[in-house]
Design an enzyme around this catalytic site. Structure first.
Site, PDB file in Angstrom:
ATOM      1  N   TYR A  77       9.431  -4.628  -9.507  1.00 10.02           N
ATOM      2  CA  TYR A  77       9.277  -5.901  -9.915  1.00 10.02           C
ATOM      3  C   TYR A  77      10.425  -6.635 -10.552  1.00 10.02           C
ATOM      4  O   TYR A  77      10.629  -7.857 -10.495  1.00 10.02           O
ATOM      5  CB  TYR A  77       8.090  -6.152 -11.022  1.00 10.02           C
ATOM      6  CG  TYR A  77       6.845  -5.829 -10.268  1.00 10.02           C
ATOM      7  CD1 TYR A  77       6.234  -6.185  -9.520  1.00 10.02           C
ATOM      8  CD2 TYR A  77       6.296  -4.416 -10.626  1.00 10.02           C
ATOM      9  CE1 TYR A  77       4.898  -5.997  -9.007  1.00 10.02           C
ATOM     10  CE2 TYR A  77       5.170  -3.861 -10.010  1.00 10.02           C
ATOM     11  CZ  TYR A  77       4.413  -4.564  -9.199  1.00 10.02           C
ATOM     12  OH  TYR A  77       3.334  -4.064  -8.722  1.00 10.02           O
TER      13      TYR A  77
ATOM     14  N   GLU B 186       0.584  16.335   1.649  1.00 15.16           N
ATOM     15  CA  GLU B 186       0.178  15.029   1.700  1.00 15.16           C
ATOM     16  C   GLU B 186       1.136  14.131   2.600  1.00 15.16           C
ATOM     17  O   GLU B 186       0.995  13.496   3.532  1.00 15.16           O
ATOM     18  CB  GLU B 186      -0.123  13.987   0.391  1.00 15.16           C
ATOM     19  CG  GLU B 186      -1.216  14.127  -0.231  1.00 15.16           C
ATOM     20  CD  GLU B 186      -2.553  13.321   0.249  1.00 15.16           C
ATOM     21  OE1 GLU B 186      -2.295  12.753   1.680  1.00 15.16           O
ATOM     22  OE2 GLU B 186      -3.537  13.518  -0.172  1.00 15.16           O
TER      23      GLU B 186
ATOM     24  N   ARG C 219      -3.619  -4.180 -11.575  1.00 11.92           N
ATOM     25  CA  ARG C 219      -4.937  -4.829 -11.625  1.00 11.92           C
ATOM     26  C   ARG C 219      -5.267  -6.045 -12.090  1.00 11.92           C
ATOM     27  O   ARG C 219      -6.126  -6.672 -11.484  1.00 11.92           O
ATOM     28  CB  ARG C 219      -5.880  -3.433 -11.785  1.00 11.92           C
ATOM     29  CG  ARG C 219      -5.738  -2.376 -10.981  1.00 11.92           C
ATOM     30  CD  ARG C 219      -6.693  -1.140 -11.571  1.00 11.92           C
ATOM     31  NE  ARG C 219      -6.020   0.284 -10.826  1.00 11.92           N
ATOM     32  CZ  ARG C 219      -6.429   1.289 -11.181  1.00 11.92           C
ATOM     33  NH1 ARG C 219      -7.147   1.597 -12.273  1.00 11.92           N
ATOM     34  NH2 ARG C 219      -5.809   2.514 -10.477  1.00 11.92           N
TER      35      ARG C 219
ATOM     36  N   LYS D 197       4.470   7.391  -5.700  1.00  9.91           N
ATOM     37  CA  LYS D 197       3.984   6.556  -6.696  1.00  9.91           C
ATOM     38  C   LYS D 197       3.095   6.783  -8.048  1.00  9.91           C
ATOM     39  O   LYS D 197       2.254   7.802  -7.629  1.00  9.91           O
ATOM     40  CB  LYS D 197       3.413   5.392  -6.022  1.00  9.91           C
ATOM     41  CG  LYS D 197       2.689   4.214  -6.497  1.00  9.91           C
ATOM     42  CD  LYS D 197       2.050   3.286  -5.889  1.00  9.91           C
ATOM     43  CE  LYS D 197       1.399   2.164  -6.777  1.00  9.91           C
ATOM     44  NZ  LYS D 197       0.464   1.421  -5.995  1.00  9.91           N
TER      45      LYS D 197
ATOM     46  N   LYS E 195       0.668   9.264  -3.899  1.00 12.13           N
ATOM     47  CA  LYS E 195       0.170   8.285  -4.813  1.00 12.13           C
ATOM     48  C   LYS E 195      -0.856   8.856  -5.752  1.00 12.13           C
ATOM     49  O   LYS E 195      -1.749   9.508  -5.521  1.00 12.13           O
ATOM     50  CB  LYS E 195      -0.606   7.231  -4.125  1.00 12.13           C
ATOM     51  CG  LYS E 195      -1.089   6.136  -5.177  1.00 12.13           C
ATOM     52  CD  LYS E 195      -1.549   4.821  -4.405  1.00 12.13           C
ATOM     53  CE  LYS E 195      -2.118   3.816  -5.576  1.00 12.13           C
ATOM     54  NZ  LYS E 195      -2.453   2.665  -4.889  1.00 12.13           N
TER      55      LYS E 195
ATOM     56  N   LYS F  65     -10.151   6.317  -9.802  1.00  9.79           N
ATOM     57  CA  LYS F  65      -9.766   6.697  -8.407  1.00  9.79           C
ATOM     58  C   LYS F  65      -9.427   8.091  -8.002  1.00  9.79           C
ATOM     59  O   LYS F  65      -8.723   8.369  -7.271  1.00  9.79           O
ATOM     60  CB  LYS F  65      -8.633   5.696  -8.213  1.00  9.79           C
ATOM     61  CG  LYS F  65      -9.003   4.163  -8.170  1.00  9.79           C
ATOM     62  CD  LYS F  65      -7.881   3.388  -7.503  1.00  9.79           C
ATOM     63  CE  LYS F  65      -8.478   1.602  -7.734  1.00  9.79           C
ATOM     64  NZ  LYS F  65      -7.642   0.953  -6.933  1.00  9.79           N
TER      65      LYS F  65
ATOM     66  N   SER G  26       3.520  -1.263 -12.016  1.00  8.86           N
ATOM     67  CA  SER G  26       3.660  -2.581 -12.914  1.00  8.86           C
ATOM     68  C   SER G  26       3.621  -1.922 -14.534  1.00  8.86           C
ATOM     69  O   SER G  26       4.190  -2.567 -15.348  1.00  8.86           O
ATOM     70  CB  SER G  26       2.171  -3.162 -12.702  1.00  8.86           C
ATOM     71  OG  SER G  26       1.184  -2.157 -12.996  1.00  8.86           O
TER      72      SER G  26
HETATM   73  C1  PBG Z   1      -3.931  -0.784  -4.382  1.00  5.62           C
HETATM   74  C2  PBG Z   1      -2.589  -0.589  -5.010  1.00  5.62           C
HETATM   75  C3  PBG Z   1      -2.205  -0.368  -6.632  1.00  5.62           C
HETATM   76  C4  PBG Z   1      -0.868  -0.540  -6.509  1.00  5.62           C
HETATM   77  C5  PBG Z   1      -0.391  -0.958  -5.210  1.00  5.62           C
HETATM   78  N1  PBG Z   1      -1.340  -0.980  -4.317  1.00  5.62           N
HETATM   79  C6  PBG Z   1      -3.285  -0.070  -7.599  1.00  5.62           C
HETATM   80  C7  PBG Z   1      -4.173   1.026  -7.510  1.00  5.62           C
HETATM   81  O1  PBG Z   1      -4.063   1.807  -6.551  1.00  5.62           O
HETATM   82  O2  PBG Z   1      -5.129   0.901  -8.375  1.00  5.62           O
HETATM   83  C8  PBG Z   1      -0.211  -0.129  -7.859  1.00  5.62           C
HETATM   84  C9  PBG Z   1       1.055  -1.004  -8.108  1.00  5.62           C
HETATM   85  C10 PBG Z   1       1.440  -1.181  -9.548  1.00  5.62           C
HETATM   86  O3  PBG Z   1       0.722  -0.910 -10.292  1.00  5.62           O
HETATM   87  O4  PBG Z   1       2.421  -1.968  -9.630  1.00  5.62           O
HETATM   88  N2  PBG Z   1      -4.239   0.181  -3.777  1.00  5.62           N
END
Ligand code: PBG
Length: 336
Positions: free
Chosen positions: A324, A244, A215, A259, A205, A228, A285
């Protein structure tokens, strides 16, 4: 490494357009096929009843109260979608530095999970394991003196995975990127008799700018201080992604995820080739928002770009995709 072709044929005896001339022939030579069985639908839930709130930065996506979520799950099941992923909007008052709402057995995620499992038992429920919806700092782990603590966070994540599993969730999906969390969660689940509950690890990720609309949807953007990058991966890297993924498989992950999705399909391909385990990607998203925003302006055809991008994920080696657009895609696939 990719195989080099040795027999190439030669124009004009070989004409590659021959196979593409007719629709039936194109179907015959298609190498990949998207199916409803490949889809996981992420859904946002909120408190209340009979209420839905549009997510402004994700046109067409609503946050749902539990009763409407149950109806949506039934519809997804009827369309043949195998699984749903739940993401909660937490009341800001319930957010604390230790994120203890994450392991409150009566929290929104647990109630939503139990409600769906009761009403629609034959759809898979996947729950996120990360503290960001519950953390007053908006981070996936516990923050002290500006540091995101690893091992203390893992303790909280283990408790979260347990309450979610007790509520009936089938798949725990740790998206937090703390070191060692897969092994710790596996051990805890096994010790409580949950040997058959699955783990899909967000193994590779990346610290991505494509998560902003998410968010907004869960109401964590205001809370997030900083970025992050000390736990999510640097988007310059892909050898590190294999490390990983390898760690997570060793620790007991049943499935692994990359991701975001589209800008990272090279990573999907490397992971699939290196490990051959069930591999997923998340069309996140921001990817959804950019396609939808362009479609809403008439610049792209939503139905076409949705199916094209999802088929691209399959071509890259995905066994399934979180999107989505799952319900739209399922309807399109059904009507074909
Ligand atoms: C949180 C999480 C995130 C997403 C899924 N789980 C956001 C992040 O890490 O800040 C993102 C999903 C998306 O953008 O559709 N741990």
């Amino acid at each position: 490494m990719t195989k080099r072709f040795t027999t190439l044929g030669r124009y004009p005896t070989t004409r590659l357009r021959r196979n593409r001339r007719e629709e039936w022939s194109r179907r015959l030579i298609a190498e990949n096929k998207l199916s409803v069985d490949d889809l996981i639908w992420p859904v946002f839930v909120q408190e209340g009843s009979k209420s839905r709130t549009p997510v402004e930065s994700m046109p067409g996506v609503d946050r749902l109260s539990i009763d409407l979520f149950v109806e949506a799950a039934r519809e997804a099941r009827d369309l043949g979608i195998p699984a749903i992923a739940i993401f909660p909007e937490t009341d800001p008052k319930a957010k604390t530095p230790d994120a203890r709402e994450a392991y409150n057995p009566g929290n929104l995620v647990c109630r939503a999970t139990a409600a769906v499992k009761k009403a629609v038992p034959d759809i898979g429920i996947m729950t996120d394991v990360a503290l960001d919806p519950f953390n007053s700092d908006g981070h996936d782990g516990i923050v002290r003196n500006g540091q995101i603590l690893n091992d203390e966070s893992v303790e909280a994540l283990v408790k979260q995975a347990l309450v979610q599993t007790e509520a009936g969730a089938d798949i725990q999906a740790p998206s937090d990127m703390m070191d060692g969390r897969i092994g710790a969660i596996r051990k805890a689940l096994d010790s409580k008799g949950y040997q058959h509950e699955q783990i899909m690890s967000y193994a590779a990720k990346y610290a991505s700018a494509f998560y902003n609309p998410f968010r907004d949807a869960i109401g964590s953007s205001g809370a997030l201080k900083g970025d992050k990058k000390t736990y999510q991966m640097d988007y310059a890297n892909s050898d590190e992604a294999l490390r990983e993924v390898g760690f997570d498989i060793e620790e007991g992950a049943d499935m692994v995820m990359v991701k975001p999705g589209l800008p990272y399909l090279d990573v999907v391909r490397r992971v699939k080739d290196a490990f051959g385990v069930p591999t997923y990607a998340y069309q996140v998203s921001g990817e959804y928002a950019m396609l939808r925003a362009a479609a809403d302006r008439g610049w792209l055809d939503w139905n076409k770009v949705l199916i094209e991008t999802l088929t691209g994920f399959k071509r890259a080696g995905c066994d399934g995709i979180l999107t989505y657009g799952a319900v739209d895609a399922a309807r399109l696939l059904q009507s074909k």
